[in-house]
Scaffold this motif. Sequence first.
Motif, PDB file in Angstrom:
ATOM      1  N   ALA A   3     152.822  21.975  48.858  1.00 54.00           N
ATOM      2  CA  ALA A   3     153.565  21.111  49.758  1.00 54.00           C
ATOM      3  C   ALA A   3     154.742  21.904  50.286  1.00 54.00           C
ATOM      4  O   ALA A   3     155.817  21.894  49.733  1.00 54.00           O
ATOM      5  CB  ALA A   3     154.032  19.851  49.032  1.00 54.00           C
ATOM      6  N   HIS A   4     154.523  22.611  51.380  1.00 56.30           N
ATOM      7  CA  HIS A   4     155.517  23.580  51.859  1.00 56.30           C
ATOM      8  C   HIS A   4     156.820  22.916  52.243  1.00 56.30           C
ATOM      9  O   HIS A   4     157.886  23.465  52.021  1.00 56.30           O
ATOM     10  CB  HIS A   4     154.946  24.330  53.061  1.00 56.30           C
ATOM     11  N   TRP A   5     156.766  21.723  52.862  1.00 57.45           N
ATOM     12  CA  TRP A   5     158.001  21.101  53.296  1.00 57.45           C
ATOM     13  C   TRP A   5     158.661  20.330  52.167  1.00 57.45           C
ATOM     14  O   TRP A   5     159.864  20.243  52.099  1.00 57.45           O
ATOM     15  CB  TRP A   5     157.749  20.155  54.466  1.00 57.45           C
ATOM     16  N   SER A   6     157.888  19.695  51.307  1.00 61.06           N
ATOM     17  CA  SER A   6     158.481  18.874  50.264  1.00 61.06           C
ATOM     18  C   SER A   6     157.848  19.198  48.937  1.00 61.06           C
ATOM     19  O   SER A   6     157.351  18.340  48.228  1.00 61.06           O
ATOM     20  CB  SER A   6     158.293  17.390  50.601  1.00 61.06           C
ATOM     21  N   HIS A   7     157.893  20.482  48.582  1.00 66.09           N
ATOM     22  CA  HIS A   7     157.148  20.954  47.434  1.00 66.09           C
ATOM     23  C   HIS A   7     157.673  20.415  46.122  1.00 66.09           C
ATOM     24  O   HIS A   7     156.957  20.344  45.149  1.00 66.09           O
ATOM     25  CB  HIS A   7     157.154  22.463  47.313  1.00 66.09           C
ATOM     26  N   SER A   8     158.937  20.071  46.054  1.00 65.63           N
ATOM     27  CA  SER A   8     159.538  19.791  44.766  1.00 65.63           C
ATOM     28  C   SER A   8     158.934  18.578  44.083  1.00 65.63           C
ATOM     29  O   SER A   8     159.091  18.409  42.889  1.00 65.63           O
ATOM     30  CB  SER A   8     161.040  19.555  44.946  1.00 65.63           C
ATOM     31  N   THR A 131     158.701  36.095  52.691  1.00 63.85           N
ATOM     32  CA  THR A 131     158.519  35.072  53.717  1.00 63.85           C
ATOM     33  C   THR A 131     159.697  34.126  53.752  1.00 63.85           C
ATOM     34  O   THR A 131     160.245  33.814  54.823  1.00 63.85           O
ATOM     35  CB  THR A 131     157.218  34.294  53.467  1.00 63.85           C
ATOM     36  N   TYR A 132     160.127  33.663  52.580  1.00 60.77           N
ATOM     37  CA  TYR A 132     161.261  32.749  52.544  1.00 60.77           C
ATOM     38  C   TYR A 132     162.560  33.443  52.903  1.00 60.77           C
ATOM     39  O   TYR A 132     163.460  32.823  53.477  1.00 60.77           O
ATOM     40  CB  TYR A 132     161.360  32.078  51.170  1.00 60.77           C
ATOM     41  N   LEU A 133     162.677  34.723  52.577  1.00 62.17           N
ATOM     42  CA  LEU A 133     163.855  35.481  52.978  1.00 62.17           C
ATOM     43  C   LEU A 133     163.954  35.550  54.504  1.00 62.17           C
ATOM     44  O   LEU A 133     165.010  35.259  55.092  1.00 62.17           O
ATOM     45  CB  LEU A 133     163.795  36.891  52.387  1.00 62.17           C
ATOM     46  N   LEU A 134     162.851  35.922  55.164  1.00 66.26           N
ATOM     47  CA  LEU A 134     162.850  36.019  56.624  1.00 66.26           C
ATOM     48  C   LEU A 134     162.998  34.646  57.275  1.00 66.26           C
ATOM     49  O   LEU A 134     163.668  34.497  58.310  1.00 66.26           O
ATOM     50  CB  LEU A 134     161.563  36.697  57.092  1.00 66.26           C
ATOM     51  N   TRP A 135     162.354  33.637  56.684  1.00 64.48           N
ATOM     52  CA  TRP A 135     162.426  32.257  57.193  1.00 64.48           C
ATOM     53  C   TRP A 135     163.886  31.813  57.273  1.00 64.48           C
ATOM     54  O   TRP A 135     164.365  31.347  58.310  1.00 64.48           O
ATOM     55  CB  TRP A 135     161.626  31.359  56.255  1.00 64.48           C
ATOM     56  N   HIS A 136     164.626  31.987  56.157  1.00 62.54           N
ATOM     57  CA  HIS A 136     166.015  31.546  56.120  1.00 62.54           C
ATOM     58  C   HIS A 136     166.942  32.518  56.843  1.00 62.54           C
ATOM     59  O   HIS A 136     168.001  32.108  57.337  1.00 62.54           O
ATOM     60  CB  HIS A 136     166.448  31.326  54.671  1.00 62.54           C
ATOM     61  N   LEU A 182     165.329  34.646  45.954  1.00 68.58           N
ATOM     62  CA  LEU A 182     165.442  34.649  44.499  1.00 68.58           C
ATOM     63  C   LEU A 182     164.952  33.340  43.881  1.00 68.58           C
ATOM     64  O   LEU A 182     164.448  33.333  42.754  1.00 68.58           O
ATOM     65  CB  LEU A 182     166.899  34.893  44.091  1.00 68.58           C
ATOM     66  N   ALA A 183     165.086  32.238  44.612  1.00 70.61           N
ATOM     67  CA  ALA A 183     164.679  30.940  44.078  1.00 70.61           C
ATOM     68  C   ALA A 183     163.214  30.623  44.320  1.00 70.61           C
ATOM     69  O   ALA A 183     162.653  29.738  43.674  1.00 70.61           O
ATOM     70  CB  ALA A 183     165.539  29.836  44.692  1.00 70.61           C
ATOM     71  N   SER A 184     162.558  31.330  45.240  1.00 68.89           N
ATOM     72  CA  SER A 184     161.165  31.033  45.585  1.00 68.89           C
ATOM     73  C   SER A 184     160.212  31.791  44.674  1.00 68.89           C
ATOM     74  O   SER A 184     160.613  32.616  43.861  1.00 68.89           O
ATOM     75  CB  SER A 184     160.896  31.393  47.050  1.00 68.89           C
ATOM     76  N   GLY A 185     158.907  31.497  44.814  1.00 69.64           N
ATOM     77  CA  GLY A 185     157.903  32.163  44.004  1.00 69.64           C
ATOM     78  C   GLY A 185     156.549  31.512  44.176  1.00 69.64           C
ATOM     79  O   GLY A 185     156.332  30.739  45.115  1.00 69.64           O
ATOM     80  N   THR A 186     155.633  31.820  43.296  1.00 68.82           N
ATOM     81  CA  THR A 186     154.279  31.270  43.371  1.00 68.82           C
ATOM     82  C   THR A 186     153.935  30.532  42.088  1.00 68.82           C
ATOM     83  O   THR A 186     154.460  30.838  41.015  1.00 68.82           O
ATOM     84  CB  THR A 186     153.241  32.384  43.593  1.00 68.82           C
ATOM     85  N   ARG A 196     159.044  26.997  47.635  1.00 70.04           N
ATOM     86  CA  ARG A 196     160.438  27.323  47.910  1.00 70.04           C
ATOM     87  C   ARG A 196     161.250  27.373  46.628  1.00 70.04           C
ATOM     88  O   ARG A 196     162.219  28.137  46.527  1.00 70.04           O
ATOM     89  CB  ARG A 196     161.041  26.291  48.853  1.00 70.04           C
ATOM     90  N   ARG A 197     160.916  26.551  45.629  1.00 70.56           N
ATOM     91  CA  ARG A 197     161.700  26.535  44.393  1.00 70.56           C
ATOM     92  C   ARG A 197     160.779  26.714  43.201  1.00 70.56           C
ATOM     93  O   ARG A 197     160.057  25.816  42.810  1.00 70.56           O
ATOM     94  CB  ARG A 197     162.485  25.220  44.262  1.00 70.56           C
ATOM     95  N   SER A 198     160.815  27.896  42.622  1.00 70.11           N
ATOM     96  CA  SER A 198     160.036  28.163  41.418  1.00 70.11           C
ATOM     97  C   SER A 198     160.930  28.269  40.194  1.00 70.11           C
ATOM     98  O   SER A 198     160.481  28.684  39.134  1.00 70.11           O
ATOM     99  CB  SER A 198     159.244  29.472  41.587  1.00 70.11           C
TER     100      SER A 198
END
Length: 308
Positions: A3-8, A131-136, A182-186, A196-198
């Motif tokens: 859930a890319h937009w609301s993954h949490s 990806t998240y680094l470039l996105w933000h 740093l907060a993202s991952g798989t 976005r938050r691992s």
Amino acid sequence: PDAHWSHSQSPSILESENSLDLLDIMGNLSYDDSNMTSLDYDAAPCHNQYCPLFQRVAPTFLAVTCAAATLGIGALLVALAKRPHAWGWPQSRALVAQLAVGMGLFAALLPPVAVGIRQGWWLGTGLCRLTYLLWHWSLFTQGLLVGSSSCSTAWCRWDPRSRRLAVAVWVGALLLATPAALASGTVAAPETSCIRRSVDILSPAYLLHLSLCLCLFLLLPVVLLAATLAMPRLRVGWEAGVGVSWLFFGLWVPYGVGLAMDFLLHTQLLQPTCGTFEHFDYVLGLSEGLGVLHCCLGPAALLAAQLC
């Protein structure tokens, strides 16, 4: 599913060992074979069916948005090249060119994200974080560019002063985007997903990332709006069309509010109800989808301002 937009609050994140989720807030969550999350409240169980809908809709939405953004940014770059003297402050050529690069960087990330949502993320944790680094990075850069154009005439001309400002904006935005990486991952449940938050929601990396996002999406536009209303000389910029570039803030403010609500729910500062559990993912997902549209609506707005 991812859930890319609301993954949490998606089932895949609920199964991650490192994430704090609605299981910790509500307790007593269970899953069935239909990938539906349920929570029993007496005779009325709660069902969150956001993830299946997200997997069906998000890839198409991102693909269409990317195509529209590519056309719009291409037209904007052509206008910048063909009519170099038609751009004046605050919609200066130097500012618009940098905004186009920022929106182009954002749009270029949409195809891999769409494929990752549809087929699972197979590019590894390193590329997920990149990806998240470039996105933000693109988002922070655009926010800082819009903010600096609202309270300064530095972009009137491309001179040593504006060049130093451009370097400061792009380097500063990259540093501000680092906590997002740093907060993202798989996670790998049931298929590998880029999230976005691992990390734990109270981890320093995520708290710093959340704070920076709230400053960009909520605090910065409020401060700039208050300053513009309080200082008549800044209102000249609005009259000249700087408000068009504020479309960026208008599209991302709802997502900033959603991130704040998400944090309050996860830390139990707000007590979730059955309705909250069932509908909050949709609200947060739609708010981020609205923000994503900036990369295709922004070029159109800038072109319209130049033609007028």
